[in-house]
Design a protein around this motif. Structure first.
Motif, PDB file in Angstrom:
ATOM      1  N   ARG A   1     -11.595  -3.976 -11.249  1.00  0.00           N
ATOM      2  CA  ARG A   1     -11.732  -2.846 -10.326  1.00  0.00           C
ATOM      3  C   ARG A   1     -11.959  -3.350  -8.897  1.00  0.00           C
ATOM      4  N   HIS A   2     -12.758  -4.397  -8.762  1.00  0.00           N
ATOM      5  CA  HIS A   2     -13.052  -4.928  -7.432  1.00  0.00           C
ATOM      6  C   HIS A   2     -11.782  -5.431  -6.746  1.00  0.00           C
ATOM      7  N   LYS A   3     -10.872  -6.036  -7.517  1.00  0.00           N
ATOM      8  CA  LYS A   3      -9.623  -6.537  -6.964  1.00  0.00           C
ATOM      9  C   LYS A   3      -8.707  -5.402  -6.501  1.00  0.00           C
ATOM     10  N   LEU A   4      -8.835  -4.251  -7.138  1.00  0.00           N
ATOM     11  CA  LEU A   4      -7.978  -3.111  -6.799  1.00  0.00           C
ATOM     12  C   LEU A   4      -8.412  -2.394  -5.529  1.00  0.00           C
ATOM     13  N   GLU A   5      -9.678  -2.440  -5.224  1.00  0.00           N
ATOM     14  CA  GLU A   5     -10.211  -1.651  -4.115  1.00  0.00           C
ATOM     15  C   GLU A   5      -9.860  -2.268  -2.771  1.00  0.00           C
ATOM     16  N   ARG A   6      -9.485  -1.380  -1.826  1.00  0.00           N
ATOM     17  CA  ARG A   6      -9.145  -1.801  -0.476  1.00  0.00           C
ATOM     18  C   ARG A   6      -9.872  -0.913   0.526  1.00  0.00           C
ATOM     19  N   GLN A   7     -10.180  -1.484   1.673  1.00  0.00           N
ATOM     20  CA  GLN A   7     -10.835  -0.723   2.724  1.00  0.00           C
ATOM     21  C   GLN A   7      -9.879   0.327   3.283  1.00  0.00           C
ATOM     22  N   ALA A   8     -10.430   1.453   3.615  1.00  0.00           N
ATOM     23  CA  ALA A   8      -9.612   2.511   4.217  1.00  0.00           C
ATOM     24  C   ALA A   8      -9.129   2.062   5.594  1.00  0.00           C
ATOM     25  N   THR A   9      -7.849   2.290   5.860  1.00  0.00           N
ATOM     26  CA  THR A   9      -7.293   1.928   7.160  1.00  0.00           C
ATOM     27  C   THR A   9      -6.538   3.120   7.736  1.00  0.00           C
ATOM     28  N   GLU A  10      -6.378   3.101   9.037  1.00  0.00           N
ATOM     29  CA  GLU A  10      -5.677   4.186   9.714  1.00  0.00           C
ATOM     30  C   GLU A  10      -4.177   4.001   9.548  1.00  0.00           C
ATOM     31  N   SER A  11      -3.509   5.072   9.251  1.00  0.00           N
ATOM     32  CA  SER A  11      -2.066   5.009   9.046  1.00  0.00           C
ATOM     33  C   SER A  11      -1.355   4.557  10.321  1.00  0.00           C
TER      34      SER A  11
ATOM     35  N   TRP B   1      -8.579   8.181  -6.294  1.00  0.00           N
ATOM     36  CA  TRP B   1      -7.562   9.125  -6.767  1.00  0.00           C
ATOM     37  C   TRP B   1      -6.314   9.121  -5.876  1.00  0.00           C
ATOM     38  N   HIS B   2      -6.471   8.666  -4.642  1.00  0.00           N
ATOM     39  CA  HIS B   2      -5.336   8.556  -3.731  1.00  0.00           C
ATOM     40  C   HIS B   2      -4.718   7.162  -3.770  1.00  0.00           C
ATOM     41  N   ASP B   3      -5.549   6.126  -3.879  1.00  0.00           N
ATOM     42  CA  ASP B   3      -5.089   4.743  -3.764  1.00  0.00           C
ATOM     43  C   ASP B   3      -4.555   4.159  -5.067  1.00  0.00           C
ATOM     44  N   PHE B   4      -4.973   4.748  -6.219  1.00  0.00           N
ATOM     45  CA  PHE B   4      -4.573   4.183  -7.505  1.00  0.00           C
ATOM     46  C   PHE B   4      -3.436   4.975  -8.142  1.00  0.00           C
ATOM     47  N   CYS B   5      -2.727   4.302  -9.044  1.00  0.00           N
ATOM     48  CA  CYS B   5      -1.713   4.955  -9.855  1.00  0.00           C
ATOM     49  C   CYS B   5      -1.731   4.315 -11.240  1.00  0.00           C
ATOM     50  N   ILE B   6      -1.049   4.922 -12.182  1.00  0.00           N
ATOM     51  CA  ILE B   6      -0.905   4.358 -13.518  1.00  0.00           C
ATOM     52  C   ILE B   6       0.576   4.383 -13.888  1.00  0.00           C
ATOM     53  N   ARG B   7       0.958   3.504 -14.761  1.00  0.00           N
ATOM     54  CA  ARG B   7       2.357   3.396 -15.164  1.00  0.00           C
ATOM     55  C   ARG B   7       2.612   4.307 -16.357  1.00  0.00           C
ATOM     56  N   LEU B   8       3.413   5.351 -16.157  1.00  0.00           N
ATOM     57  CA  LEU B   8       3.741   6.295 -17.220  1.00  0.00           C
ATOM     58  C   LEU B   8       5.252   6.372 -17.372  1.00  0.00           C
ATOM     59  N   ALA B   9       5.736   6.118 -18.590  1.00  0.00           N
ATOM     60  CA  ALA B   9       7.171   6.204 -18.894  1.00  0.00           C
ATOM     61  C   ALA B   9       8.018   5.416 -17.896  1.00  0.00           C
ATOM     62  N   GLY B  10       7.508   4.257 -17.482  1.00  0.00           N
ATOM     63  CA  GLY B  10       8.267   3.392 -16.590  1.00  0.00           C
ATOM     64  C   GLY B  10       8.163   3.716 -15.129  1.00  0.00           C
ATOM     65  N   ASP B  11       7.382   4.757 -14.777  1.00  0.00           N
ATOM     66  CA  ASP B  11       7.230   5.140 -13.369  1.00  0.00           C
ATOM     67  C   ASP B  11       5.760   5.077 -12.963  1.00  0.00           C
TER      68      ASP B  11
ATOM     69  N   GLN C   1      -2.478  -0.576  -7.726  1.00  0.00           N
ATOM     70  CA  GLN C   1      -2.523  -0.160  -6.338  1.00  0.00           C
ATOM     71  C   GLN C   1      -1.239   0.575  -5.986  1.00  0.00           C
ATOM     72  N   ARG C   2      -1.373   1.689  -5.300  1.00  0.00           N
ATOM     73  CA  ARG C   2      -0.204   2.422  -4.838  1.00  0.00           C
ATOM     74  C   ARG C   2       0.308   1.814  -3.535  1.00  0.00           C
ATOM     75  N   ALA C   3       1.593   1.971  -3.310  1.00  0.00           N
ATOM     76  CA  ALA C   3       2.210   1.478  -2.072  1.00  0.00           C
ATOM     77  C   ALA C   3       1.999   2.495  -0.965  1.00  0.00           C
ATOM     78  N   VAL C   4       0.730   2.724  -0.627  1.00  0.00           N
ATOM     79  CA  VAL C   4       0.380   3.679   0.420  1.00  0.00           C
ATOM     80  C   VAL C   4      -0.709   3.059   1.287  1.00  0.00           C
ATOM     81  N   THR C   5      -0.919   3.657   2.444  1.00  0.00           N
ATOM     82  CA  THR C   5      -2.033   3.235   3.284  1.00  0.00           C
ATOM     83  C   THR C   5      -3.326   3.597   2.576  1.00  0.00           C
ATOM     84  N   PRO C   6      -4.189   2.624   2.278  1.00  0.00           N
ATOM     85  CA  PRO C   6      -5.409   2.925   1.512  1.00  0.00           C
ATOM     86  C   PRO C   6      -6.341   3.869   2.261  1.00  0.00           C
ATOM     87  N   SER C   7      -6.904   4.791   1.500  1.00  0.00           N
ATOM     88  CA  SER C   7      -7.842   5.760   2.077  1.00  0.00           C
ATOM     89  C   SER C   7      -9.269   5.486   1.632  1.00  0.00           C
ATOM     90  N   GLY C   8      -9.447   4.561   0.683  1.00  0.00           N
ATOM     91  CA  GLY C   8     -10.780   4.299   0.154  1.00  0.00           C
ATOM     92  C   GLY C   8     -11.157   5.245  -0.965  1.00  0.00           C
TER      93      GLY C   8
END
Length: 286
Positions: A231-241, A184-194, A174-181
Motif C-alpha cells: 500500500r505504501h508503494k502505491l500512495e502518491r502525494q497529491a499534485t496540481e494538475s 478511490w480516485h488514484d487507485f484502480c483494479i484490473r477487471l476483465a482485462g481492463d 496506480q491509475r494513469a491520472v494526476t494523483p489527488s491523494g
C-alpha cells in the motif's frame, strides 16, 4: 369496497376467542364474490380499454396500532423489554383498552406501515432500526440498546492493498491520472482485462465514499507487514494538475494569465462543504 364481518357476542365483560381461521375463510369467500361481480362489470367496458382490478379482503384487526403502542411503551420504560411476549401482550391490551390480543403476533413479521411508524418512534429515542423486521425485534433493539446500524454484508472485503469478492482478490494499481491523494480516485483494479477505477467499482457495488473510507481505515489498521508495504508503494502525494495550471496560466481576452492562479488560490474558502454520507450528499461546516 368494504364490508363488516359478524361480531362475536360479549357476555359478562368477556370477549370470546376470535376464530381467525373462520374469519379468513369468510374473507376469502367475500373476495371471490367481489371478483365475480367485478368480472361481470368489466365485460360491459367498451373494447380497446385496458383495466386492471385488485381486491384484498382481510379480517379487521382489533389492534391496528399495536406495534406503535409496543414501541412507545418500551421506549418509555426499557425495563419492560425483559418481560415475556405474553406479559407484554397484556400490557398492550391495557394500553389499548381492548382484550383478546394474541401474544404470538409479536413474533410475526411487521407490515410496511407498522415498520414505518414503530421505526419512527425507535429512531426518535436514538435506536437503530435497520434490523427491524418482526415485533420481537422492537423488544430486542430496546433490550440490547442497539444504537448503531449493523455492517452490511455486500460480499466485498477491503484489504490495505486490494479488494476481494468471493474467492477472487484484486490488487490495487496506480491509475494513469494526476494523483489527488484520495485512494478511490488514484487507485484502480484490473477487471476483465481492463483497468477499472476504484471509484467506478464502488459506485457499481453501491458503496458510498464514507463507507469505503471507514472500511479502508479498518483494513489498514489490521494489515500484514507485506500488505502495508504494498500500500505504501502505491500512495502518491497529491499534485496540481499540469493541464489545469496551463489553462489558467494562458493569457487571453477573458483571462488574467498567470495571475489567475494566485487569484484562484486566494479565493475565500466557503464556510460550508459537501460530503457524501449514507443519506446522500450533505452540507457540513468546515
Amino acid at each position: 369496497m368494504t364490508g363488516e364481518l359478524p361480531h362475536h357476542s360479549q357476555e359478562n365483560n368477556e370477549v370470546s376467542t376470535r376464530n381467525i381461521k373462520s374469519e379468513i375463510k369468510d374473507a376469502a369467500s367475500v373476495e371471490k364474490n367481489l371478483y365475480q361481480y367485478v368480472d361481470k362489470e368489466l365485460d360491459t367496458v367498451a373494447s380497446g380499454k385496458f383495466l386492471k382490478v385488485q381486491i384484498k379482503v382481510i379480517p379487521e384487526s382489533q389492534f391496528p396500532m399495536w406495534a406503535t403502542t409496543f414501541a412507545s411503551m418500551l421506549c418509555a420504560n426499557p425495563e419492560l423489554a425483559n418481560l415475556t411476549n405474553k406479559e407484554l401482550a397484556a400490557l398492550i391490551e391495557n394500553e389499548s383498552g381492548e382484550t383478546g390480543f394474541n401474544y404470538t403476533i409479536i413474533s410475526k413479521k411487521l407490515s410496511e406501515g407498522q415498520r414505518h411508524h414503530a421505526g419512527e418512534i425507535l429512531r426518535k429515542h436514538g435506536y437503530a432500526t435497520d434490523t427491524l423486521v418482526k415485533g420481537t425485534d422492537i423488544k430486542r433493539i430496546v433490550k440490547d440498546d442497539v444504537r448503531t446500524e449493523a455492517l452490511k454484508d455486500d460480499g466485498v472485503v477491503f484489504h490495505a492493498d486490494g479488494v476481494s469478492m468471493g474467492r477472487k482478490r484484486y490488487a490495487y494499481r496506480q491509475r494513469a491520472v494526476t494523483p489527488s491523494g484520495k485512494p478511490w480516485h488514484d487507485f484502480c483494479i484490473r477487471l476483465a482485462g481492463d483497468d477499472t477505477s476504484l471509484q467506478a467499482f464502488l459506485a457499481a457495488r453501491t458503496i458510498g465514499i464514507n463507507d469505503f473510507v471507514s472500511r479502508d481505515e479498518a483494513a489498514r489498521a489490521t494489515a500484514s507487514p507485506e500488505e502495508a508495504a504494498r500500500r505504501h508503494k502505491l500512495e502518491r502525494q497529491a499534485t496540481e494538475s499540469r493541464r489545469l495550471t496551463k489553462i489558467m496560466s494562458a493569457d487571453g481576452a477573458n483571462r488574467n494569465g498567470a495571475g489567475a492562479i494566485a487569484d484562484f488560490k486566494a479565493m475565500h474558502t466557503p464556510d460550508r462543504c459537501l460530503q457524501w454520507t449514507s443519506d446522500g450528499l450533505m452540507a457540513c461546516a468546515q
